[in-house]
Structures are given as structure tokens and as C-alpha cells.
Scaffold this motif. Structure first.
Motif, PDB file in Angstrom:
ATOM      1  N   LYS A  48       0.812  -1.212   0.000  1.00 40.12           N
ATOM      2  CA  LYS A  48       0.000   0.000   0.000  1.00 40.12           C
ATOM      3  C   LYS A  48       0.848   1.265   0.000  1.00 40.12           C
ATOM      4  N   LEU A  49       1.900   1.285   0.788  1.00 37.20           N
ATOM      5  CA  LEU A  49       2.801   2.445   0.873  1.00 37.20           C
ATOM      6  C   LEU A  49       4.112   2.069   0.189  1.00 37.20           C
ATOM      7  N   PRO A  50       4.339   2.544  -1.029  1.00 37.28           N
ATOM      8  CA  PRO A  50       5.480   2.073  -1.825  1.00 37.28           C
ATOM      9  C   PRO A  50       6.837   2.367  -1.207  1.00 37.28           C
ATOM     10  N   ASN A  51       6.944   3.399  -0.352  1.00 37.60           N
ATOM     11  CA  ASN A  51       8.241   3.763   0.212  1.00 37.60           C
ATOM     12  C   ASN A  51       8.513   3.124   1.578  1.00 37.60           C
ATOM     13  N   ASP A  92       5.891  -3.761  13.775  1.00 39.62           N
ATOM     14  CA  ASP A  92       4.873  -4.472  13.016  1.00 39.62           C
ATOM     15  C   ASP A  92       4.209  -3.487  12.061  1.00 39.62           C
ATOM     16  N   GLY A  93       4.057  -3.902  10.811  1.00 39.21           N
ATOM     17  CA  GLY A  93       3.443  -3.023   9.826  1.00 39.21           C
ATOM     18  C   GLY A  93       4.452  -2.151   9.104  1.00 39.21           C
ATOM     19  N   ASP A  94       3.985  -0.997   8.613  1.00 38.80           N
ATOM     20  CA  ASP A  94       4.818  -0.118   7.795  1.00 38.80           C
ATOM     21  C   ASP A  94       5.849   0.627   8.630  1.00 38.80           C
ATOM     22  N   ILE A  95       7.090   0.628   8.148  1.00 36.21           N
ATOM     23  CA  ILE A  95       8.158   1.469   8.709  1.00 36.21           C
ATOM     24  C   ILE A  95       8.525   2.484   7.634  1.00 36.21           C
ATOM     25  N   LEU A  96       8.210   3.742   7.891  1.00 33.50           N
ATOM     26  CA  LEU A  96       8.421   4.805   6.902  1.00 33.50           C
ATOM     27  C   LEU A  96       9.745   5.523   7.142  1.00 33.50           C
ATOM     28  N   PRO A  97      10.299   6.188   6.116  1.00 31.97           N
ATOM     29  CA  PRO A  97      11.564   6.902   6.287  1.00 31.97           C
ATOM     30  C   PRO A  97      11.534   7.943   7.411  1.00 31.97           C
ATOM     31  N   PHE A 135      13.737   2.861  10.420  1.00 33.11           N
ATOM     32  CA  PHE A 135      13.925   2.716   8.981  1.00 33.11           C
ATOM     33  C   PHE A 135      15.406   2.538   8.648  1.00 33.11           C
ATOM     34  N   GLY A 136      16.262   3.289   9.339  1.00 31.32           N
ATOM     35  CA  GLY A 136      17.703   3.175   9.099  1.00 31.32           C
ATOM     36  C   GLY A 136      18.234   1.807   9.471  1.00 31.32           C
ATOM     37  N   PHE A 137      17.733   1.257  10.585  1.00 26.38           N
ATOM     38  CA  PHE A 137      18.207  -0.055  11.018  1.00 26.38           C
ATOM     39  C   PHE A 137      17.817  -1.140  10.017  1.00 26.38           C
ATOM     40  N   VAL A 138      16.545  -1.150   9.609  1.00 29.46           N
ATOM     41  CA  VAL A 138      16.085  -2.206   8.711  1.00 29.46           C
ATOM     42  C   VAL A 138      16.691  -2.016   7.317  1.00 29.46           C
TER      43      VAL A 138
END
Length: 272
Positions: free
Chosen positions: A15-18, A124-129, A135-138
Motif C-alpha cells: 500500500k505504501l510504496p516507500n 509491526d506493519g509499515d516502517i516509513l523513512p 527505517f535506518g536499522f532495517v
């Protein structure tokens, strides 16, 4: 075959491409129906063997290993037991490392990657920038995967299209303990050795020896995961009289000895 679960999360991943999408879930007795994602997928499992079907091939994903599934590749997921837990990370397509990203494969998980995967359990779920630390870790985990994943394991078997060969392969699996040899197999099913050898190579692009070796090692792997069986008994059940020969073959195919693998078979044992 396990029944197919509802695809309650499949539409959420893209759903959230980024975003990097993170999901931890018990599979129970259910599987995941054929599907594909716009994002690349890292699938790590605990608690037993998982079968991942991709087109005409079945991949066998054991505990303490992960499978890389490229974006756009249709696949279905089938647990070998109701104790299996999935740890999934879905990454947006990025430039660089195209050779690694483009091909499905199964890889062992070393201690560094294991600890990083454990750390992702908090999300859990979306991790956004915008969530810079998470986000940096993943993202860092994704960047180091090619360096940590030099040993692509051949834990897969093609599915035969020829009905005669499918029957032969089923027989090989059922009577593995007795020791299956090409001459006897050809005679039983009305082939010459040469014609049966050709059938293996033309239909599944593997020789009889290549297919049967991997078939035996995957059966041994399943026995180690699902049952409290001594290595000498596992060797006998897959048709080996020599434990050193069995252990050497197992190490060649799976990248570790049977004893070393048995010690780490339980994975993380975390609750979702």
C-alpha cells in the motif's frame, strides 16, 4: 497439504510504496495462497520446515535460514507443522545489488543477521523513512544481506511434468530407506537405464543422482526438525549405511553437519 489461509495481510504490504513492511505471525496449520508483491521479501521461519512453491519448483526453507523472494515472483507458502512462525520483511525495490535481488534463494542465518532479525521483532506493519532510527536499522539489514549471503543453498526440487516421472519420484520417496538405484528403478517401471536417465534430464533438468541426493537430504532435514531421532537412525531412514558418507553429503548440501544443524533447529522461539 495444509489448507490455505485468508490473505488478510497481502494487500497491506504494497500500500505504501516507500515503506519497509514488517510482519511476524504464527502460521498454524494454514498456508498462504499464491501471490506476489511489488516489494522484495525476506522470509525467515522458526519451528519447522516451510515449503515455498515457485512456478514448477518447491523450495524447502528450514529453521535458522531465510529465503529471498524477489519482487513480482508469484509464490505460495505451506508450513510443515503447526508450530511454524514467519518473520517477514518487505523492501522497496532499490538500485544496486541487482544480481542478488533478482534471484530467489535460501541462505543460512549467521549470528549477526540473527540478532538483527530478533531486533525487528519490536515492529509491526509499515516502517516509513520518517521513523529514522527504525527505517535506518532495517535498511542497513537489507544493505548487508549480499555480503552475509554468499552461500546460496540448493534446497529446492523441481516438480516433474511427466506423469511417469512423478510416479517414479513418489516411489523413490516412499522406499528411500531401502536404497533406490537407477538400474532397479528402470527395470521396475519398464525403462532402460539410458531412457530413464534421459527422462530425468529432459523433464526436470537434473540427473537421477542429483535429484535423489537432494531428495534424501531434504528428507533427513525434515526428520531432524520434526522428530527426536539420532543421526545414525536418520541416515538409515534415507538409505545411507555409512554415517560419515551421510554426514559429508548433508554438509555439502546444507552447509552444516547434521549434529550442528540439530542443535540450532529450534530457531528463535519468540512469541509474535
Amino acid at each position: 497439504m495444509a489448507k490455505i489461509a485468508k490473505d488478510y495481510y497481502l494487500t497491506e504490504v504494497d500500500k505504501l510504496p516507500n515503506s519497509i513492511y514488517c510482519m511476524h505471525d504464527f502460521m498454524g496449520e494454514d498456508g498462504i495462497q499464491p501471490h506476489q508483491h511489488v516489494k522484495d521479501q525476506l522470509l525467515y521461519t522458526e519451528g519447522g520446515l516451510v515449503h515455498v512453491k515457485v512456478q514448477d519448483t518447491t523450495y524447502f526453507l528450514p529453521a535458522r535460514h531465510y529465503m529471498w523472494i524477489p519482487a513480482g515472483l508469484e509464490h505460495s507458502i505451506h508450513p510443515g507443522s503447526n508450530a511454524v512462525t514467519m518473520r517477514n520483511l518487505y523492501f522497496p525495490k532499490t538500485q544496486g545489488n541487482e544480481v542478488f535481488s533478482a534471484q530467489a534463494g535460501i541462505f543460512p542465518v549467521n549470528e549477526l543477521l540473527l540478532q538483527m532479525l530478533i531486533f525487528t521483532h519490536q515492529w509491526d506493519g509499515d516502517i516509513l523513512p520518517e521513523r529514522e532510527a527504525a527505517f535506518g536499522f532495517v535498511s542497513a539489514l537489507r544493505l548487508i544481506l549480499p555480503q552475509l549471503s554468499q552461500n546460496r543453498l540448493l534446497l529446492m526440487l523441481p516438480i516433474p511434468t511427466d506423469k511417469r516421472l512423478a510416479q517414479i519420484i513418489q516411489y523413490m520417496d516412499e522406499f528411500m530407506q531401502e536404497g533406490v538405484l537407477l538400474p532397479q528403478l528402470a527395470q521396475k517401471f519398464g525403462f532402460s537405464e539410458r531412457s530413464l536417465s534421459r527422462l530425468f534430464k529432459s523433464d526436470i533438468r537434473m540427473s537421477f543422482v542429483q535429484y535423489h541426493t537432494i531428495q534424501r537430504m531434504l528428507k533427513a532435514l525434515q526428520l531432524l526438525l520434526d522428530h527426536q531421532i539420532e543421526i545414525k537412525e536418520v541416515a538409515a531412514l534415507v538409505g545411507y549405511n555409512s554415517i560419515p558418507t551421510f554426514s559429508a553429503t548433508f554438509r555439502k548440501v546444507l552447509g552444516a553437519s547434521p549434529s550442528a544443524y540439530a542443535k540450532r533447529k529450534d530457531g528463535l522461539n519468540l512469541k509474535p
